[in-house]
Write an enzyme that holds these catalytic residues in place. Structure first.
Site, mmCIF file in Angstrom:
data_model
loop_
_atom_site.group_PDB
_atom_site.id
_atom_site.type_symbol
_atom_site.label_atom_id
_atom_site.label_comp_id
_atom_site.label_asym_id
_atom_site.label_seq_id
_atom_site.Cartn_x
_atom_site.Cartn_y
_atom_site.Cartn_z
ATOM 1 N N TYR A 132 0.992 -1.208 0.064
ATOM 2 C CA TYR A 132 0.038 0.113 -0.112
ATOM 3 C C TYR A 132 1.021 1.286 -0.079
ATOM 4 O O TYR A 132 0.583 2.198 -0.573
ATOM 5 C CB TYR A 132 -1.001 -0.037 1.135
ATOM 6 C CG TYR A 132 -2.009 0.952 1.399
ATOM 7 C CD1 TYR A 132 -2.960 1.225 0.659
ATOM 8 C CD2 TYR A 132 -1.689 1.964 2.509
ATOM 9 C CE1 TYR A 132 -3.787 2.321 0.608
ATOM 10 C CE2 TYR A 132 -2.532 3.166 2.714
ATOM 11 C CZ TYR A 132 -3.500 3.363 1.871
ATOM 12 O OH TYR A 132 -4.587 4.286 1.718
ATOM 13 N N HIS A 173 -9.492 -1.157 10.036
ATOM 14 C CA HIS A 173 -8.448 -0.513 10.917
ATOM 15 C C HIS A 173 -9.057 -0.968 12.563
ATOM 16 O O HIS A 173 -10.094 -1.272 12.599
ATOM 17 C CB HIS A 173 -8.391 1.010 10.580
ATOM 18 C CG HIS A 173 -8.095 1.186 9.478
ATOM 19 N ND1 HIS A 173 -8.433 1.521 8.269
ATOM 20 C CD2 HIS A 173 -6.679 1.097 8.863
ATOM 21 C CE1 HIS A 173 -7.695 1.789 7.172
ATOM 22 N NE2 HIS A 173 -6.599 1.509 7.512
HETATM 23 O O1 GFB Z 1 -5.330 0.287 12.427
HETATM 24 P P1 GFB Z 1 -4.440 -0.568 11.952
HETATM 25 O O2 GFB Z 1 -5.147 -1.956 11.583
HETATM 26 O O3 GFB Z 1 -3.318 -0.106 11.117
HETATM 27 O O4 GFB Z 1 -3.973 -1.356 13.607
HETATM 28 P P2 GFB Z 1 -1.940 0.308 11.282
HETATM 29 C C1 GFB Z 1 -3.107 -0.490 14.395
HETATM 30 C C2 GFB Z 1 -2.747 -1.071 15.568
HETATM 31 O O5 GFB Z 1 -3.772 -1.713 16.271
HETATM 32 C C3 GFB Z 1 -1.918 -2.034 15.372
HETATM 33 C C4 GFB Z 1 -3.658 -3.100 16.640
HETATM 34 O O6 GFB Z 1 -0.660 -2.361 16.300
HETATM 35 C C5 GFB Z 1 -3.010 -3.474 15.585
HETATM 36 O O7 GFB Z 1 -2.126 -4.687 15.839
HETATM 37 N N1 GFB Z 1 -4.904 -3.606 16.829
HETATM 38 C C6 GFB Z 1 -5.416 -3.805 17.847
HETATM 39 C C7 GFB Z 1 -6.150 -3.949 15.717
HETATM 40 N N2 GFB Z 1 -6.620 -4.777 17.923
HETATM 41 C C8 GFB Z 1 -6.759 -4.444 16.436
HETATM 42 C C9 GFB Z 1 -7.833 -5.008 15.709
HETATM 43 O O8 GFB Z 1 -8.953 -5.725 16.281
HETATM 44 N N3 GFB Z 1 -7.821 -4.728 14.320
HETATM 45 C C10 GFB Z 1 -6.779 -4.038 13.844
HETATM 46 N N4 GFB Z 1 -7.043 -3.840 12.611
HETATM 47 N N5 GFB Z 1 -5.801 -3.461 14.455
HETATM 48 C C11 GFB Z 1 -2.534 0.376 8.586
HETATM 49 C C12 GFB Z 1 -1.922 0.074 7.251
HETATM 50 O O9 GFB Z 1 -1.552 0.163 9.448
HETATM 51 O O10 GFB Z 1 -2.733 1.973 8.792
HETATM 52 C C13 GFB Z 1 -2.569 0.683 6.229
HETATM 53 O O11 GFB Z 1 -1.793 -1.274 7.118
HETATM 54 C C14 GFB Z 1 -2.879 2.114 6.497
HETATM 55 O O12 GFB Z 1 -1.734 0.567 5.168
HETATM 56 C C15 GFB Z 1 -3.353 2.393 7.932
HETATM 57 O O13 GFB Z 1 -1.572 2.896 6.390
HETATM 58 C C16 GFB Z 1 -3.761 3.871 8.065
HETATM 59 O O14 GFB Z 1 -1.686 1.643 11.624
HETATM 60 O O15 GFB Z 1 -1.111 -0.725 11.808
#
Ligand code: GFB
Length: 326
Positions: A148, A191
């Site tokens: 991405y 997210h």
């Molecule tokens: O929001 P998120 O998926 O995106 O995860 P990133 C942020 C943090 O929250 C990570 C934790 O450390 C995850 O391990 N987390 C805790 C969780 N519980 C959960 C859950 O239930 N679901 C998810 N999804 N996370 C993304 C990128 O990175 O950020 C994209 O992969 C994009 O490309 C976006 O840039 C803004 O901040 O890690």
């Protein structure tokens, strides 16, 4: 308006102009379209069923017929840490195709202003914090979202290249992690904020604990999507330069603390449980928003207020929101 050399000229006026919001059904595009209604512009949109933005000929034809004067490129394949890590081909192909088609057609049709939206994940995974715009391409990307990030870096470089080679007024903004009404609440693809809200809603109902992926120690900066939309309109009017500009709040929070806030808002009484088999991703992602602040823009929504409002939205849209996938 601030231009290349930092000099000021009259703001770019949106009133009366045809403004195409590409991606108006998504959380970002719909917020931008809502905010644009206050500017007196004429908003243009097209549904996915009518136009697949990955189809170059389709994009050329649609734009040639509708002749937008301004384009906000909010259409993208987006997702959370797990979707990014497991579907790199989709994130690369879809984003490269969408942005290539729209930016090139905008150049060919003489679009007066284009705003490309990137992401804070364009910066190296271990960049010094807070991350200024000059951190771009100074180190390896965070592996969980490399595909991405590569696509978004290509997009911002493309906007800058068309500026330089053809004199197009194309600009790029790099928002931090976003949240708000209309987000994707699918547990595998979303997210962290929508995922935790959905899990908290269900934990409240069942009396269970709130499951948090990873260790809870990574830190993230979160911006309400209505603040981003306001920044987009501000930048369209006041920004015109090669370099991307960061959009955030300038404050971050540990994921564990965020989860406690959401648990409290949702009334989860059984506490948190951590899934150590899930990735943490970047240890910290905090933007340096000094350039945007110097232009006169600041985020308005305190995180707790924005979370409470988004949670209320999710509760009232529970049946439809949990079925939306990215
Ligand atoms: O929001 P998120 O998926 O995106 O995860 P990133 C942020 C943090 O929250 C990570 C934790 O450390 C995850 O391990 N987390 C805790 C969780 N519980 C959960 C859950 O239930 N679901 C998810 N999804 N996370 C993304 C990128 O990175 O950020 C994209 O992969 C994009 O490309 C976006 O840039 C803004 O901040 O890690």
């Amino acid at each position: 308006m601030v231009t290349e050399g930092g000099s000021s000229t009259a703001p770019f006026d949106l009133a009366g102009r045809r403004v195409w919001v590409a991606g108006h059904r998504g959380m970002v595009g719909s917020a931008v379209a809502r905010r644009l209604t206050e500017t007196g512009c004429q908003i243009q949109t097209v549904n996915h069923a009518e136009l697949d933005l990955r189809d170059q000929a389709g994009v050329n034809d649609w734009m040639a017929f509708h002749r937008p004067e301004v384009v906000v490129l909010a259409a993208a394949r987006v997702g959370g840490i797990q979707a990014n890590a497991t579907r790199p081909a989709d994130f690369l192909y879809d984003n490269l195709a969408i942005q290539t088609n729209v930016i090139h057609a905008a150049y060919r049709l003489g679009v007066r202003k284009l705003l490309f939206l990137g992401s804070s994940c364009i910066y190296p995974g271990r960049a010094p914090q807070p991350m200024g715009e000059d951190a771009l391409l100074t180190g390896p990307l965070e592996p969980t979202n490399e595909a991405y990030a590569i696509a978004k870096i290509a997009g911002l470089k493309m906007a800058a290249a068309y500026r330089r080679q053809y004199g197009c007024d194309f600009i790029s903004a790099m928002p931090t992690n976003l949240y708000g009404p209309g987000d994707n609440f699918d547990l595998e693809a979303s997210h962290v904020i929508p995922a935790l809200m959905r899990k908290a809603y269900e934990a409240h109902a069942s009396g269970g604990s709130l499951e948090v992926w990873g260790t809870g120690t990574p830190r993230r900066e979160f911006l309400h999507v209505d603040d981003l939309a306001d920044a987009c309109v501000f930048l369209l009017a006041h920004y015109s330069a090669d370099e991307p500009i960061n959009v955030g709040t300038g404050e971050d929070i540990a994921i564990g603390e965020l989860a406690r806030m959401i648990a409290e808002i949702a009334g989860v009484e059984a506490g948190l449980s951590f899934r150590s088999d899930k990735p943490d991703g970047s240890p910290r992602k905090l933007l340096d928003v000094g350039r945007l602040t110097a232009l006169g823009w600041r985020a308005k929504t305190p995180l707790r207020d924005g979370l409470a409002e988004t949670y209320r939205w999710f509760e009232t849209h529970y049946d439809s929101a949990r079925l939306r996938v990215g």
